[in-house]
Design a protein around this motif. Structure first.
Motif, PDB file in Angstrom:
ATOM      1  N   TYR A 224      36.896  36.953  52.300  1.00  0.00           N
ATOM      2  CA  TYR A 224      38.252  36.468  52.017  1.00  0.00           C
ATOM      3  C   TYR A 224      38.694  36.914  50.624  1.00  0.00           C
ATOM      4  CZ  TYR A 224      42.133  33.261  51.209  1.00  0.00           C
ATOM      5  OH  TYR A 224      43.368  32.728  50.909  1.00  0.00           O
ATOM      6  N   ARG A 225      37.789  36.820  49.641  1.00  0.00           N
ATOM      7  CA  ARG A 225      38.119  37.290  48.290  1.00  0.00           C
ATOM      8  C   ARG A 225      38.520  38.754  48.306  1.00  0.00           C
ATOM      9  NH1 ARG A 225      33.113  38.636  44.760  1.00  0.00           N
ATOM     10  NH2 ARG A 225      33.063  40.102  46.513  1.00  0.00           N
ATOM     11  N   ASP A 226      37.768  39.567  49.064  1.00  0.00           N
ATOM     12  CA  ASP A 226      38.089  40.988  49.123  1.00  0.00           C
ATOM     13  C   ASP A 226      39.450  41.223  49.752  1.00  0.00           C
ATOM     14  OD1 ASP A 226      35.634  41.377  47.980  1.00  0.00           O
ATOM     15  OD2 ASP A 226      34.654  42.069  49.813  1.00  0.00           O
ATOM     16  N   GLN A 227      39.814  40.420  50.743  1.00  0.00           N
ATOM     17  CA  GLN A 227      41.131  40.557  51.365  1.00  0.00           C
ATOM     18  C   GLN A 227      42.241  40.207  50.379  1.00  0.00           C
ATOM     19  OE1 GLN A 227      41.443  38.446  55.073  1.00  0.00           O
ATOM     20  NE2 GLN A 227      39.823  39.631  56.072  1.00  0.00           N
ATOM     21  N   VAL A 228      42.022  39.160  49.585  1.00  0.00           N
ATOM     22  CA  VAL A 228      43.010  38.794  48.567  1.00  0.00           C
ATOM     23  C   VAL A 228      43.140  39.918  47.546  1.00  0.00           C
ATOM     24  CG1 VAL A 228      43.510  37.180  46.676  1.00  0.00           C
ATOM     25  CG2 VAL A 228      42.702  36.315  48.879  1.00  0.00           C
ATOM     26  N   ARG A 229      42.017  40.483  47.152  1.00  0.00           N
ATOM     27  CA  ARG A 229      42.039  41.582  46.188  1.00  0.00           C
ATOM     28  C   ARG A 229      42.790  42.783  46.759  1.00  0.00           C
ATOM     29  NH1 ARG A 229      36.324  43.595  45.265  1.00  0.00           N
ATOM     30  NH2 ARG A 229      36.744  44.407  47.344  1.00  0.00           N
ATOM     31  N   ASP A 230      42.541  43.100  48.022  1.00  0.00           N
ATOM     32  CA  ASP A 230      43.200  44.251  48.633  1.00  0.00           C
ATOM     33  C   ASP A 230      44.699  44.023  48.838  1.00  0.00           C
ATOM     34  OD1 ASP A 230      40.725  45.418  48.696  1.00  0.00           O
ATOM     35  OD2 ASP A 230      40.356  45.021  50.814  1.00  0.00           O
ATOM     36  N   SER A 231      45.103  42.753  48.876  1.00  0.00           N
ATOM     37  CA  SER A 231      46.533  42.454  49.058  1.00  0.00           C
ATOM     38  C   SER A 231      47.332  42.651  47.785  1.00  0.00           C
ATOM     39  CB  SER A 231      46.693  41.010  49.537  1.00  0.00           C
ATOM     40  OG  SER A 231      46.410  40.101  48.476  1.00  0.00           O
ATOM     41  N   GLY A 232      46.644  42.851  46.666  1.00  0.00           N
ATOM     42  CA  GLY A 232      47.322  43.030  45.394  1.00  0.00           C
ATOM     43  C   GLY A 232      47.542  41.742  44.629  1.00  0.00           C
ATOM     44  N   LEU A 233      47.061  40.609  45.160  1.00  0.00           N
ATOM     45  CA  LEU A 233      47.256  39.318  44.505  1.00  0.00           C
ATOM     46  C   LEU A 233      46.081  38.934  43.613  1.00  0.00           C
ATOM     47  CD1 LEU A 233      48.639  37.302  47.555  1.00  0.00           C
ATOM     48  CD2 LEU A 233      49.947  38.335  45.684  1.00  0.00           C
ATOM     49  N   TRP A 234      45.050  39.772  43.602  1.00  0.00           N
ATOM     50  CA  TRP A 234      43.805  39.404  42.942  1.00  0.00           C
ATOM     51  C   TRP A 234      43.948  39.412  41.424  1.00  0.00           C
ATOM     52  CZ3 TRP A 234      40.277  41.777  39.631  1.00  0.00           C
ATOM     53  CH2 TRP A 234      39.012  41.176  39.560  1.00  0.00           C
ATOM     54  N   ARG A 235      43.269  38.454  40.794  1.00  0.00           N
ATOM     55  CA  ARG A 235      43.074  38.411  39.349  1.00  0.00           C
ATOM     56  C   ARG A 235      41.762  37.678  39.106  1.00  0.00           C
ATOM     57  NH1 ARG A 235      46.669  34.411  40.763  1.00  0.00           N
ATOM     58  NH2 ARG A 235      46.188  32.341  39.922  1.00  0.00           N
ATOM     59  N   MET A 236      41.222  37.786  37.914  1.00  0.00           N
ATOM     60  CA  MET A 236      39.893  37.236  37.634  1.00  0.00           C
ATOM     61  C   MET A 236      39.826  35.731  37.842  1.00  0.00           C
ATOM     62  SD  MET A 236      37.458  39.344  36.976  1.00  0.00           S
ATOM     63  CE  MET A 236      36.272  38.317  36.102  1.00  0.00           C
ATOM     64  N   ASP A 237      40.932  35.025  37.580  1.00  0.00           N
ATOM     65  CA  ASP A 237      40.899  33.569  37.706  1.00  0.00           C
ATOM     66  C   ASP A 237      41.484  33.085  39.025  1.00  0.00           C
ATOM     67  OD1 ASP A 237      43.506  34.290  37.163  1.00  0.00           O
ATOM     68  OD2 ASP A 237      43.897  32.617  35.784  1.00  0.00           O
ATOM     69  N   HIS A 238      41.720  33.985  39.976  1.00  0.00           N
ATOM     70  CA  HIS A 238      42.252  33.557  41.276  1.00  0.00           C
ATOM     71  C   HIS A 238      41.222  32.660  41.965  1.00  0.00           C
ATOM     72  CE1 HIS A 238      43.857  33.581  45.322  1.00  0.00           C
ATOM     73  NE2 HIS A 238      44.960  34.158  44.881  1.00  0.00           N
ATOM     74  N   PRO A 239      41.662  31.541  42.564  1.00  0.00           N
ATOM     75  CA  PRO A 239      40.702  30.637  43.224  1.00  0.00           C
ATOM     76  C   PRO A 239      39.871  31.301  44.316  1.00  0.00           C
ATOM     77  CG  PRO A 239      42.837  29.561  42.969  1.00  0.00           C
ATOM     78  CD  PRO A 239      43.029  30.989  42.570  1.00  0.00           C
ATOM     79  N   ALA A 240      40.366  32.398  44.900  1.00  0.00           N
ATOM     80  CA  ALA A 240      39.604  33.079  45.953  1.00  0.00           C
ATOM     81  C   ALA A 240      38.343  33.744  45.423  1.00  0.00           C
ATOM     82  CB  ALA A 240      40.477  34.117  46.647  1.00  0.00           C
ATOM     83  N   ASN A 241      38.198  33.841  44.099  1.00  0.00           N
ATOM     84  CA  ASN A 241      36.971  34.368  43.511  1.00  0.00           C
ATOM     85  C   ASN A 241      35.828  33.363  43.538  1.00  0.00           C
ATOM     86  OD1 ASN A 241      37.784  37.037  42.443  1.00  0.00           O
ATOM     87  ND2 ASN A 241      39.249  35.820  41.274  1.00  0.00           N
ATOM     88  N   PHE A 242      36.117  32.145  44.013  1.00  0.00           N
ATOM     89  CA  PHE A 242      35.139  31.065  43.964  1.00  0.00           C
ATOM     90  C   PHE A 242      34.978  30.428  45.339  1.00  0.00           C
ATOM     91  CE2 PHE A 242      37.017  31.538  39.813  1.00  0.00           C
ATOM     92  CZ  PHE A 242      35.947  31.413  38.928  1.00  0.00           C
ATOM     93  N   VAL A 243      33.880  29.713  45.507  1.00  0.00           N
ATOM     94  CA  VAL A 243      33.640  28.949  46.725  1.00  0.00           C
ATOM     95  C   VAL A 243      33.143  27.565  46.323  1.00  0.00           C
ATOM     96  CG1 VAL A 243      31.221  29.663  47.016  1.00  0.00           C
ATOM     97  CG2 VAL A 243      32.582  29.048  49.033  1.00  0.00           C
ATOM     98  N   LEU A 244      33.467  26.562  47.131  1.00  0.00           N
ATOM     99  CA  LEU A 244      32.966  25.221  46.882  1.00  0.00           C
ATOM    100  C   LEU A 244      31.459  25.190  47.121  1.00  0.00           C
ATOM    101  CD1 LEU A 244      33.469  22.209  46.303  1.00  0.00           C
ATOM    102  CD2 LEU A 244      33.916  21.905  48.752  1.00  0.00           C
ATOM    103  N   ALA A 245      30.715  24.728  46.130  1.00  0.00           N
ATOM    104  CA  ALA A 245      29.253  24.767  46.206  1.00  0.00           C
ATOM    105  C   ALA A 245      28.665  23.427  45.804  1.00  0.00           C
ATOM    106  CB  ALA A 245      28.704  25.866  45.301  1.00  0.00           C
ATOM    107  N   TYR A 246      27.547  23.111  46.438  1.00  0.00           N
ATOM    108  CA  TYR A 246      26.784  21.891  46.172  1.00  0.00           C
ATOM    109  C   TYR A 246      25.406  22.327  45.701  1.00  0.00           C
ATOM    110  CZ  TYR A 246      23.813  17.899  47.678  1.00  0.00           C
ATOM    111  OH  TYR A 246      22.890  16.887  47.761  1.00  0.00           O
ATOM    112  N   PHE A 247      25.000  21.871  44.519  1.00  0.00           N
ATOM    113  CA  PHE A 247      23.775  22.329  43.877  1.00  0.00           C
ATOM    114  C   PHE A 247      22.745  21.198  43.813  1.00  0.00           C
ATOM    115  CE2 PHE A 247      27.308  24.723  42.092  1.00  0.00           C
ATOM    116  CZ  PHE A 247      26.888  26.032  42.215  1.00  0.00           C
ATOM    117  N   VAL A 248      21.506  21.518  44.188  1.00  0.00           N
ATOM    118  CA  VAL A 248      20.400  20.568  44.116  1.00  0.00           C
ATOM    119  C   VAL A 248      19.194  21.286  43.508  1.00  0.00           C
ATOM    120  CG1 VAL A 248      18.781  19.154  45.446  1.00  0.00           C
ATOM    121  CG2 VAL A 248      21.195  19.212  46.099  1.00  0.00           C
ATOM    122  N   ALA A 249      18.495  20.616  42.624  1.00  0.00           N
ATOM    123  CA  ALA A 249      17.301  21.209  42.015  1.00  0.00           C
ATOM    124  C   ALA A 249      16.179  21.322  43.048  1.00  0.00           C
ATOM    125  CB  ALA A 249      16.840  20.366  40.831  1.00  0.00           C
ATOM    126  N   MET A 250      15.448  22.420  42.984  1.00  0.00           N
ATOM    127  CA  MET A 250      14.333  22.627  43.906  1.00  0.00           C
ATOM    128  C   MET A 250      13.258  21.546  43.772  1.00  0.00           C
ATOM    129  SD  MET A 250      13.811  26.735  43.698  1.00  0.00           S
ATOM    130  CE  MET A 250      14.448  27.738  45.042  1.00  0.00           C
TER     131      MET A 250
END
Length: 433
Positions: A224-250
């Protein structure tokens, strides 16, 4: 680890929906049709309508499950069912649950994770993905422009430094709380203090991250990020550069990986004698008795075996149990038949089961029907309802094995890990525009 960020998450307005327990759901990939129906009935604004909208008979390109999910999302935002966090936050997220009579708590946090392709940074997968689920998630992402459930990642933290920061930040704060259909209690605290956020981000920065659950969601987010980038809307701080993540220590004491047992259909009539003819030598065989009701005792026996790997087989044709313990000859044979994999992969039980036992010794290379279950009680219940040719109890992957194999760039066979409990969808939503 790649960059993590606080974000203005979208959450349910509890003054509008009432109890949070009524509107959360599991992630899409563990929602059965029966559970989907139950969640639909539970509340008209249950997140299942976003995470896994139900197909309708008259669906077409203009009106379908993805379109409806996007429409619900926008309508609920406009109506105040959902609200946007007042300030950027990360979200401490603790789950309390029971396993074999023991109460456990798994501690983690949610944040945005900057995307990077596998092999290009410090995010490591352990499972193969399939095109079908990725198309499904991409369709939803493209229409709704949001993450409704998280990618679940593990990170090393032997000193528990991140958990100490989180514990300190939420110690005097009342959590947002929900209980799911399995009795798991979900507690979440939005953390907006910039100093705490910077401290967590700094501690996480040098660490690798290993995907526990959500490989399809992660790869879809990259696409999805690549599609946003190819559409010409991409920038470094665009939310599509990120994904919702849940982190737990091993090292978190609440981190649990269940085994995934295999129930095979359409593989011919197997008996204990036929297994002996194929497995004896590479495996030392024992016969603990007959009767499906012995499953729990047999599994306990397997867990105490001193061999490098041990498995239990039940053959319904003769109602017999066989315990197979890997010998030194079997270990050498595994090294031979799996030369295309690194040694850490060749030492994992589920890999030994698939490559050495199924493919090489039993010569079952194409199996169309496999049922996967996690608890031994499920094995018994499922076998009482349906007919199977061969049942295999397979040991779980350990966290250390997952780390070693992932760092080698290897991936386990399908359905090798099952982390319990699943993080809930609907606690916080990550907007992508």
């Amino acid at each position: 680890m790649p960059e993590i960020q606080a974000f203005r998450g979208i959450r349910y307005n509890l003054g509008h929906v009432g109890a949070l327990s009524d509107v959360i759901s599991p992630p899409y990939d563990v929602i059965t049709p029966e559970l989907q129906d139950a969640l639909y009935r539970k509340h008209p604004c249950n997140v299942v309508r976003l995470e896994l909208n139900r197909p309708e008979p008259a669906d077409d390109e203009a009106n379908n499950a993805y379109i409806r999910a996007g429409r619900f999302f926008k309508t609920w935002l406009a109506q105040g069912v959902l609200m946007v966090e007042a300030a950027p936050a990360i979200y401490a997220y603790y789950q309390e649950f029971e396993v074999e009579g023991q109460r456990l708590v798994r501690r983690g946090f949610m944040a945005r994770l900057r995307l990077e392709r596998f092999g290009e940074g410090k995010v490591f997968p352990h499972e193969h993905t399939f095109r079908g689920p990725k198309i499904d998630r991409l369709m939803l992402m493209a229409v709704a422009k949001a993450n409704f459930s998280q990618v679940f990642l593990l990170y090393p933290d032997p000193q528990g430094e991140v958990a100490q920061v989180l514990d300190g930040a939420v110690a005097e704060v009342t959590p947002i709380q929900a209980e799911d259909h399995l009795g798991v209690i979900h507690r979440m605290w939005p953390i907006t203090d910039p100093a705490v956020i910077r401290q967590v981000a700094s501690l996480m920065a040098p660490k690798p991250a290993f995907i526990a659950d959500g490989h399809h969601r992660y790869e879809t987010a990259c696409e999805y990020r690549d599609q946003v980038r190819d559409s010409g809307l991409w920038r470094m701080d665009h939310p599509a550069n990120f994904v919702l993540a849940y982190f737990v220590a091993m090292e978190d004491p609440g981190l649990i990986i269940f085994p995934t047992h295999r129930l095979l259909q359409g593989v011919g009539r197997w008996t204990a004698e036929l297994l002996r003819q194929r497995l004896e030598g590479p495996f030392r065989l024992r016969y603990p008795g007959q009767g499906l009701e012995l499953a729990s005792d047999v599994w306990e026996d397997v867990g105490t075996a001193a061999a490098p790997a041990a498995f239990a087989f039940y053959t319904p044709a003769d109602d017999c149990w066989t315990i197979a313990e890997l010998t030194s000859d079997g270990l050498a044979l595994m090294d031979q038949v799996a030369q295309d994999h690194h040694e850490p992969w060749r030492r994992v039980g589920v890999c030994i089961f698939h490559r050495l036992i199924l493919e090489h010794l039993l010569e079952l290379k194409q199996i169309d029907r496999i049922r996967y279950v996690h608890a031994v009680s499920e094995v018994v219940e499922t076998c009482q309802k349906d007919a199977f040719d061969l049942i295999a109890l397979v040991p779980p992957v350990s966290v250390q094995q997952l780390r070693e194999v992932s760092l080698m760039g290897e991936r386990f066979p399908q359905k090798s890990t099952y982390f319990y409990p699943k993080p809930a969808a609907g606690l916080v939503i990550n907007p992508l525009e």
